[in-house]
Design a protein around this motif. Structure first.
Motif, PDB file in Angstrom:
ATOM      1  N   ILE A 192      -8.653 -14.469 -37.322  1.00  0.00           N
ATOM      2  CA  ILE A 192      -9.379 -13.915 -36.162  1.00  0.00           C
ATOM      3  C   ILE A 192      -8.996 -12.449 -35.962  1.00  0.00           C
ATOM      4  O   ILE A 192      -9.860 -11.568 -35.834  1.00  0.00           O
ATOM      5  N   SER A 201     -10.223 -10.149 -39.014  1.00  0.00           N
ATOM      6  CA  SER A 201     -11.672  -9.904 -39.073  1.00  0.00           C
ATOM      7  C   SER A 201     -12.093  -8.975 -37.931  1.00  0.00           C
ATOM      8  O   SER A 201     -12.919  -8.077 -38.124  1.00  0.00           O
ATOM      9  N   THR A 202     -11.507  -9.191 -36.759  1.00  0.00           N
ATOM     10  CA  THR A 202     -11.851  -8.334 -35.616  1.00  0.00           C
ATOM     11  C   THR A 202     -11.341  -6.910 -35.826  1.00  0.00           C
ATOM     12  O   THR A 202     -12.063  -5.941 -35.565  1.00  0.00           O
ATOM     13  N   ALA A 250     -10.870  -5.405 -38.596  1.00  0.00           N
ATOM     14  CA  ALA A 250     -11.725  -4.755 -39.591  1.00  0.00           C
ATOM     15  C   ALA A 250     -13.018  -4.266 -38.934  1.00  0.00           C
ATOM     16  O   ALA A 250     -13.491  -3.166 -39.217  1.00  0.00           O
ATOM     17  N   ALA A 251     -13.568  -5.087 -38.012  1.00  0.00           N
ATOM     18  CA  ALA A 251     -14.798  -4.689 -37.314  1.00  0.00           C
ATOM     19  C   ALA A 251     -14.562  -3.470 -36.433  1.00  0.00           C
ATOM     20  O   ALA A 251     -15.474  -2.702 -36.161  1.00  0.00           O
ATOM     21  N   LEU A 252     -13.333  -3.293 -35.985  1.00  0.00           N
ATOM     22  CA  LEU A 252     -12.998  -2.148 -35.129  1.00  0.00           C
ATOM     23  C   LEU A 252     -12.604  -0.936 -35.954  1.00  0.00           C
ATOM     24  O   LEU A 252     -12.241   0.096 -35.396  1.00  0.00           O
ATOM     25  N   LYS A 280     -17.289 -26.186 -29.551  1.00  0.00           N
ATOM     26  CA  LYS A 280     -17.019 -25.048 -28.663  1.00  0.00           C
ATOM     27  C   LYS A 280     -17.509 -23.721 -29.243  1.00  0.00           C
ATOM     28  O   LYS A 280     -17.178 -22.659 -28.721  1.00  0.00           O
ATOM     29  N   GLY A 281     -18.220 -23.764 -30.345  1.00  0.00           N
ATOM     30  CA  GLY A 281     -18.741 -22.523 -30.928  1.00  0.00           C
ATOM     31  C   GLY A 281     -17.672 -21.646 -31.541  1.00  0.00           C
ATOM     32  O   GLY A 281     -17.864 -20.439 -31.697  1.00  0.00           O
ATOM     33  N   VAL A 282     -16.521 -22.259 -31.882  1.00  0.00           N
ATOM     34  CA  VAL A 282     -15.458 -21.501 -32.549  1.00  0.00           C
ATOM     35  C   VAL A 282     -15.746 -21.520 -34.046  1.00  0.00           C
ATOM     36  O   VAL A 282     -16.140 -22.552 -34.600  1.00  0.00           O
ATOM     37  N   ALA A 283     -15.549 -20.378 -34.692  1.00  0.00           N
ATOM     38  CA  ALA A 283     -15.843 -20.279 -36.124  1.00  0.00           C
ATOM     39  C   ALA A 283     -14.921 -21.196 -36.917  1.00  0.00           C
ATOM     40  O   ALA A 283     -13.787 -21.454 -36.516  1.00  0.00           O
ATOM     41  N   GLU A 301     -15.443 -19.829 -42.669  1.00  0.00           N
ATOM     42  CA  GLU A 301     -16.355 -18.790 -42.187  1.00  0.00           C
ATOM     43  C   GLU A 301     -15.577 -17.512 -41.857  1.00  0.00           C
ATOM     44  O   GLU A 301     -15.962 -16.412 -42.263  1.00  0.00           O
ATOM     45  N   LEU A 302     -14.457 -17.667 -41.133  1.00  0.00           N
ATOM     46  CA  LEU A 302     -13.668 -16.490 -40.754  1.00  0.00           C
ATOM     47  C   LEU A 302     -13.065 -15.811 -41.973  1.00  0.00           C
ATOM     48  O   LEU A 302     -13.000 -14.588 -42.063  1.00  0.00           O
ATOM     49  N   LEU A 316     -15.645 -13.807 -43.646  1.00  0.00           N
ATOM     50  CA  LEU A 316     -15.903 -12.565 -42.907  1.00  0.00           C
ATOM     51  C   LEU A 316     -14.826 -11.528 -43.202  1.00  0.00           C
ATOM     52  O   LEU A 316     -15.110 -10.334 -43.285  1.00  0.00           O
ATOM     53  N   GLU A 348     -15.550 -10.144 -46.672  1.00  0.00           N
ATOM     54  CA  GLU A 348     -16.713  -9.264 -46.552  1.00  0.00           C
ATOM     55  C   GLU A 348     -16.315  -7.910 -45.967  1.00  0.00           C
ATOM     56  O   GLU A 348     -16.872  -6.874 -46.339  1.00  0.00           O
TER      57      GLU A 348
END
Lengths: 154, 76
Positions: free
Chosen positions: A22, A25-26, A28-30, A93-96, A100-101, A104, A107
Motif C-alpha cells: 500500500i 504503490s501510493t 510511487a503515485a506521489l 470492503k473494497g480493499v485491493a 492487485e497491489l 500496481l 507498473e
C-alpha cells in the motif's frame, strides 16, 4: 529530484503484506522513487504464485467473528478458514487484493530486491519468484536507504 | 459544481485505490484539465488534499453529495 522511500519487508502473511505494498504503490503515485528489500518471510511476497495466509495464533489483536479459545484456533483447518474469511472481508470492503497491489507497484516502477541470503537459507528458487527483480544483500539495501528520505522496517 | 473533463467513479474502493486510480486518470489529461472523482471512502477527503499537495495538482473542490465524496482535481 524525486524523493526516495526505502522499505524492508520481513513478514510473509496476508495481513502483513498490505503495509509495504500500500505504502509503496501510493508513494510511487506521489512521485517517490521506491525500493522494497524483501528478507526472511517477506520473500513469500515475491512468489509468482502467491499463497499468503493469516493466523490468529499469537495475535490476540485480530478481530474474530466470535470469541474463540486459543486451543480451538490451533485446530487443523482453522488457518485456511480464517484466510478464506479474511479474503472475503477484504473483497467486501473494497480493499485491493495483494496481487492487485503488487501489480500496481510493478507498473509504477517500484523496485523489488530479494535478500539473496534468505533465498539461500530457505532454499527459495529464483524461478519461483517474480522475473525482473534484483537479488542483493544488506549493502545493496543500505546504498539506497542511505540516500532516502524515508526508510521503514515492516 | 464547476466543470470537468473526465469522471472517475471510485465508489466502493478503499485506500489506496481511489488515489491510485486518480493518478492513472490524470495521466490521460492535459495540463489545466479537470478530473472529477467520486468516492465513498471517508479517508479519501484527507488523502486527496495530501495527494494534491504532494503532486502539485490543484484540488479545486472537495464536497459531500448524497453520501458520496466528490473531488475536482485540476492537472498541473
Amino acid at each position: 529530484m524525486a524523493k526516495k522511500f526505502a522499505i524492508i519487508a520481513t513478514k510473509g502473511s496476508l495481513d502483513w503484506a498490505y503495509p509495504p505494498f500500500i505504502l509503496s504503490s501510493t508513494a510511487a503515485a506521489l512521485g517517490y522513487e521506491v525500493q522494497i528489500f524483501f528478507t526472511f518471510y517477506g520473500i513469500n511476497l515475491l512468489k509468482k504464485k502467491l499463497d499468503l495466509k493469516v493466523t490468529s495464533l499469537g495475535n490476540p489483536g485480530m478481530p474474530m467473528p466470535m470469541p474463540m479459545p486459543v486451543l480451538l484456533q490451533a485446530l487443523p483447518g482453522m488457518q485456511a478458514m480464517m484466510t478464506a474469511m479474511m479474503k472475503q472481508k477484504i473483497k467486501s470492503k473494497g480493499v485491493a487484493s495483494i496481487p492487485e497491489l503488487r501489480d500496481l507497484c510493478v507498473e509504477a516502477d517500484v523496485k523489488f530486491i530479494a535478500c539473496q541470503m534468505t533465498v539461500d537459507l530457505f532454499d527459495f528458487k529464483h524461478r519461483d519468484l517474480l522475473d525482473g527483480i534484483d537479488y542483493g544483500g544488506a549493502a545493496t539495501f543500505l546504498e539506497f536507504a542511505g540516500q532516502s528520505d524515508i526508510a521503514m522496517y515492516m | 459544481m464547476s466543470g470537468f473533463d473526465q469522471v472517475l467513479d471510485a465508489s466502493g474502493l478503499n485506500c489506496p485505490l481511489p488515489i491510485l486510480r486518480a493518478k492513472k486518470s490524470l495521466a490521460d489529461l492535459k495540463s489545466g484539465q479537470v478530473l472529477k472523482v467520486v468516492a465513498t471512502d471517508p479517508g479519501s477527503v484527507k488523502d486527496f488534499q495530501a495527494f494534491a499537495k504532494q503532486t502539485g495538482n490543484t484540488l479545486v473542490e472537495s464536497n459531500q453529495e448524497s453520501g458520496k465524496f466528490v473531488f475536482l482535481i485540476k492537472k498541473a
